[in-house]
Structures are given as structure tokens and as C-alpha cells.
Design a protein around this motif. Sequence first.
Motif, short mmCIF file in Angstrom:
data_model
loop_
_atom_site.label_atom_id
_atom_site.label_comp_id
_atom_site.label_asym_id
_atom_site.label_seq_id
_atom_site.Cartn_x
_atom_site.Cartn_y
_atom_site.Cartn_z
N SER A 5 0.85 -1.20 0.00
CA SER A 5 0.00 0.00 0.00
C SER A 5 0.88 1.24 0.00
O SER A 5 1.82 1.34 0.78
CB SER A 5 -0.88 0.03 1.25
N VAL A 7 0.85 5.04 0.89
CA VAL A 7 0.09 6.07 1.61
C VAL A 7 0.61 7.44 1.19
O VAL A 7 1.78 7.75 1.39
CB VAL A 7 0.24 5.87 3.13
N GLU A 36 -1.48 -0.94 -4.06
CA GLU A 36 -2.71 -0.28 -3.63
C GLU A 36 -2.36 1.17 -3.35
O GLU A 36 -1.38 1.45 -2.65
CB GLU A 36 -3.24 -0.95 -2.36
N CYS A 38 -3.30 4.61 -1.53
CA CYS A 38 -4.16 5.19 -0.50
C CYS A 38 -3.87 6.69 -0.43
O CYS A 38 -3.00 7.14 0.32
CB CYS A 38 -3.88 4.57 0.85
N ALA A 84 -4.81 1.78 4.66
CA ALA A 84 -4.00 0.79 3.95
C ALA A 84 -4.31 -0.63 4.43
O ALA A 84 -4.46 -0.87 5.62
CB ALA A 84 -2.52 1.09 4.17
N VAL A 89 3.51 -1.35 3.84
CA VAL A 89 2.97 -0.02 3.62
C VAL A 89 4.11 0.96 3.41
O VAL A 89 5.12 0.92 4.12
CB VAL A 89 2.11 0.43 4.83
#
Length: 307
Positions: A5, A7, A36, A38, A84, A89
Motif C-alpha cells: 500500500s 500512503v 494499492e 491510498c 491501507a 505499507v
Amino acid sequence: MDKISLVVPCYNEEETIRIFYNEVLKYESQLDAELEFCFVDDGSHDHTLDILKALHEEDERVHYVSFSRNFGKEAGLYAGLELATGDYVVTMDVDLQDPPHLLPEMYNIVKNEDYDCVATKRSTRKGEPPIRSFFARMFYKLINKMSSTEIVDGARDYRFMSRQMVDAIIKDQEYNRFSKGIFSWVGFKTKWLAYENVERSAGNTKWSFFSLFKYSIEGILAYSVVPLFISSILGLIFFVISVIALFGIVIRAMLFGDPVSGWPSMVSIMLLLGSMILLCLGIVGLYISKIYLETKKRQIYIVKEKA
Ligand code: UDP
Ligand code: MG
């Protein structure tokens, strides 16, 4: 397959978001993991949110939270970490000052070497106004003398972390957040990578000299009680001096009488003591204000929209 993720807090970043998104995707093939995004829209006044919405429509891996107003980067980072869901992350800026080409290397280190986190710092302060880098250096010297939590000079908020570390950070729900301290405070094994400072891809920095100054005071207050200690020591020193002076004056008056003189010295001493008292009160007041905000248990951020 692992999920990573990203961020990314964004405040008035309409110019940079797409550049960032495209740049990151260039390295996707080297990652051998699912991505991903975020994004956190930190109460922007421009079209940041519209761009995030459009990206979300185009790519289902893009998620966002939008705040009801500007809550600051720290709140943005926190909201992003909560959003997340990945096994790993990464926190990074949207302006490409945190180069995405490091991502594969970071992933490799955390996955295959015995590290929970890869952190980054800038190797030089080149390109920064000299006054700013002077004060930045002073700040890091000062805070590391005063605090047992190590705050690394030039550390960026560009970090690749394991899920375990992220969960620990989320549990730390303090209101006065100073990420550079929290990352270090939670511990875990961290490897540092250094890289040359990169200029912003577009747009302007949101930090003025004054906001950086305030941020450094936040950092000191959050991770050190040495200022309180100094004010007590100052009080003690002045107490000892005044007792000695008192005896001296009484004895002198008994031996030689009491000629009226010494007005300038008296005023100087009063001014000095008065200012010391105010300074120490101010320091105590700063900590009390932090306690005040912390006990209110205010929300760190307020979400207006989320997807
Ligand atoms: N940012 C934010 N909220 C703010 C200020 C900044 O989310 O109130 C974000 C910003 O969009 C960027 C990152 O924090 O992604 C770093 O900001 P900036 O580039 O202005 O800081 P600098 O790199 O100059 O330290
Ligand atoms: Mg920047």
C-alpha cells in the motif's frame, strides 16, 4: 502475492497527482507484488479530490479519504495508514521528492533481509536555502541531545514498513503527532538509505519557515521533557544566588548601615528574574497546552468522503 500500500497525503496537489501515479506504475513490473494507492486529500482547495475520484474510477486499486478541512500532513499520514490494507505499507510524498525507483530495492530489503522497515534520508541539504539548512541542523542536534528517541538528521517521511510496524504506529493514537519521532519510538529494525535531494515535480512546498519552526517545537515537546528540567535548574540556581546575596546584603547593612544606592543593579536583577520566571512559565504552559489537547481526545481527522 504480497500487497504493497502506498500512503500518499495530498494538499492542493492537482498538478502532481497524475505525474506521481504514472511514475509509480513504471516500477510496478519490478515489484512482483500487488499495488494499492491510498491517497489522502487533506482538505485541498483545488481539484485534488476530483483527480482522485477520476483515478478511482479508472483504477480500482486507487483509494482515497478526503478530510473535511486541512488537518496537516501528520493527520494525513495517520488516515492513510488506517486506510491501507497491504502486507507492506509505504508512506511517501506526492511531489516525487521521494523517488519511486527505490521501491523495488526497499521491497527486496524488507522481504528478504532481516529488516522490518526501510527508511530514507537525504544525503545532502543541497538546494535548500542556507539559513533553513542551518536551523534544520541546529534542530536535529538539539533534539537528539534532549530526547532519548533518536531523530535522524535529514530523515524523510519516505518509509517502507512491515504490517507489524504499521499496526504498532496506528495503535499510537496521540493527538500531537510527530511522525519522525513515532517511527523511531515504535522501534523495529530499520535500514537507512540515503539519496540526493530531488526538486519538487510541480507545485510549491506548503512549508514556510515559520511552520517548520512550529513543527520543530512540536517535535521537542513531544519527545523531550528536558526544557522543563532546564527551567527547574534555572530556578534552583537563582534561588541559591539570591540566598547568598541576601546574607551578603544583611551583613553589609549591619556593618556599614544602609546607604540608599544600587537602583540600577536592583532593576537589572528584577528584570532578569522576571524574564526567567516568564520563560519558565511559558515552557510549563507549552506542555500544559499539549496535555490539554491530548485529554480532549479530539479526533485526529474528520472524513468527508472515502472510496
Ligand atoms: N501535505 C499535506 N498536508 C499539509 C501539507 C502538506 O498532506 O497540510 C502533503 C503534501 O501534499 C505533500 C507532502 O505533504 O505530499 C509534503 O509536502 P511538501 O512537498 O509541501 O513539503 P516538503 O517536501 O517541502 O517538505
Ligand atoms: Mg515536497
